[in-house]
Design a protein around this motif. Structure first.
Motif, PDB file in Angstrom:
ATOM      1  N   GLY A 260      -4.018  -7.046   2.577  1.00 37.19           N
ATOM      2  CA  GLY A 260      -3.485  -4.983   2.643  1.00 37.19           C
ATOM      3  C   GLY A 260      -2.803  -4.835   2.098  1.00 37.19           C
ATOM      4  O   GLY A 260      -2.570  -3.878   0.670  1.00 37.19           O
ATOM      5  N   LEU A 261      -1.219  -5.610   2.101  1.00 36.11           N
ATOM      6  CA  LEU A 261      -0.039  -4.959   1.660  1.00 36.11           C
ATOM      7  C   LEU A 261      -0.382  -5.365  -0.072  1.00 36.11           C
ATOM      8  O   LEU A 261       0.163  -4.846  -0.803  1.00 36.11           O
TER       9      LEU A 261
ATOM     10  N   LYS B   2       7.730  -2.068   4.668  1.00 33.40           N
ATOM     11  CA  LYS B   2       7.544  -0.267   4.487  1.00 33.40           C
ATOM     12  C   LYS B   2       9.510  -0.828   4.278  1.00 33.40           C
ATOM     13  O   LYS B   2       8.886   0.342   2.867  1.00 33.40           O
TER      14      LYS B   2
ATOM     15  N   ASP C 293      -1.448  -2.516  -1.348  1.00 33.65           N
ATOM     16  CA  ASP C 293      -0.875  -1.664  -1.621  1.00 33.65           C
ATOM     17  C   ASP C 293       0.432  -2.010  -2.538  1.00 33.65           C
ATOM     18  O   ASP C 293       0.601  -0.744  -2.502  1.00 33.65           O
ATOM     19  N   LEU C 294       0.074  -2.823  -2.358  1.00 34.85           N
ATOM     20  CA  LEU C 294       1.863  -3.270  -3.237  1.00 34.85           C
ATOM     21  C   LEU C 294       1.964  -4.035  -5.051  1.00 34.85           C
ATOM     22  O   LEU C 294       2.625  -4.104  -5.901  1.00 34.85           O
TER      23      LEU C 294
END
Ligand SMILES: NC(=O)c1ccc[n+]([C@@H]2O[C@H](COP(=O)([O-])OP(=O)(O)OC[C@H]3O[C@@H](n4cnc5c(N)ncnc54)[C@H](OP(=O)(O)O)[C@@H]3O)[C@@H](O)[C@H]2O)c1
Length: 269
Positions: free
Chosen positions: A183-184, A135, A187-188
């Motif tokens: 997931g990341l 994050k 997301d990224l």
């Protein structure tokens, strides 16, 4: 003049949280060989400075160059982890890749001995700190560079796939890293940052150093004898997988096993 298609990490800056020992240290060493700069972080100032010295010393490190090695403390335990990570990244500035290998003492115990506080504590360094590190590193374009082949590599373990007695809580966090990685990666993606994860089997690192010498050797030999490769993994072997995931810009959202075949089956005894 042709440019190298394999020495793509030369001149890149890689931050390794957990780089003062074990898998993170071996990854740092391999990356220095590749011509990258490394910044290592962990909670013990003494361990960080000893590792920086070793990684800078031409008698212990191939292609050593002290100007490409640095390290800072970062404490990933408890609620203070977030502010410690912010301070850590502020000192580093912009970088190209993030590797997270930090893990504290493994907590294996029977189900009836767990309570809420110990369950949360078991995930502090291995799981929660990985999310916080990602994050903070990706919130600010002046930290992890965007759209420049940059990436993140997290670390889980074979117990996520192959259960061991009394490892359930640890295995739960290890399995959670699969979902986190996938997931990341989604997301990224819009920031041009890839996210992958490595799942090692048993490897001979300082992780096991809390066990008395004789007992540790017997335990590691026994674990190694059950692997298809017939021996316990070495951190230098697993380090190649970290290097690979940084280099292959076609990889994202993947969990790569490097486990001596442990998740396939046991070696016939
Ligand atoms: N070795 C294996 O057989 C194996 C197998 C499967 C999965 N794994 C997983 O792979 C990861 C790396 O393992 P390893 O074998 O490399 O372990 P290791 O040699 O014990 O290294 C762990 C690193 O994490 C750091 N660390 C521990 N607590 C910390 C904290 N509170 N704050 C900041 N840093 C902290 C340690 O440094 P400080 O002590 O200075 O903090 C050290 O640099 C772990 O998550 C482990 O569970 C290992």
């Amino acid at each position: 003049m042709a440019t190298s298609k394999t020495r793509v990490l030369a001149g890149k800056k890689v931050v390794i949280i957990g780089g003062s020992s074990g898998l993170g240290f071996a990854a740092a060493s391999a990356l220095i060989e590749e011509g990258a700069s490394v910044v290592i972080g962990s909670s013990s100032a003494a361990k960080v400075s000893a590792a920086v010295a070793k990684l800078s010393d031409p008698s212990t490190q191939f292609n050593a160059d002290a100007s490409r090695v640095s390290g800072y403390t970062v404490n990933l335990s408890g609620a203070a982890a977030e502010s410690s990570l912010r301070e850590f990244f502020t000192r580093i500035g912009s970088f190209d890749h993030l590797i997270h290998t930090a893990g504290d003492t493994l907590r294996m115990k029977p189900l009836d001995e767990w309570d809420y506080a110990s369950l949360v504590e078991a995930g502090d360094v291995r799981y929660f700190s990985a999310i916080l590190a990602v994050k903070i590193a990706t919130a600010n374009p002046n930290l992890l560079r965007r759209n420049a082949g940059g990436s993140i590599v997290l670390t889980t373990g074979a117990v996520a796939q192959k259960p061991m007695l009394n490892w359930s809580a640890v295995a739960g966090y290890a399995a959670a890293l699969y979902g986190l990685t996938r997931g990341l990666a989604l997301d990224l993606a819009d920031k041009g940052i890839r996210v992958n994860c490595i799942s090692p089997g048993p490897v001979e690192t300082e992780l096991w150093s809390g066990i008395p010498d004789e007992q540790r050797k017997a335990m590691l030999d026994e674990m190694g004898s059950k692997l298809l490769t017939g021996k316990i993994g070495q951190p230098e072997e697993v380090a190649h997988t970290y290097v690979y995931l940084l280099k292959d810009t076609n990889q994202t959202g993947q969990i790569i096993n490097t486990d001596g075949g442990s998740t396939l089956t046991d070696r016939p005894q």
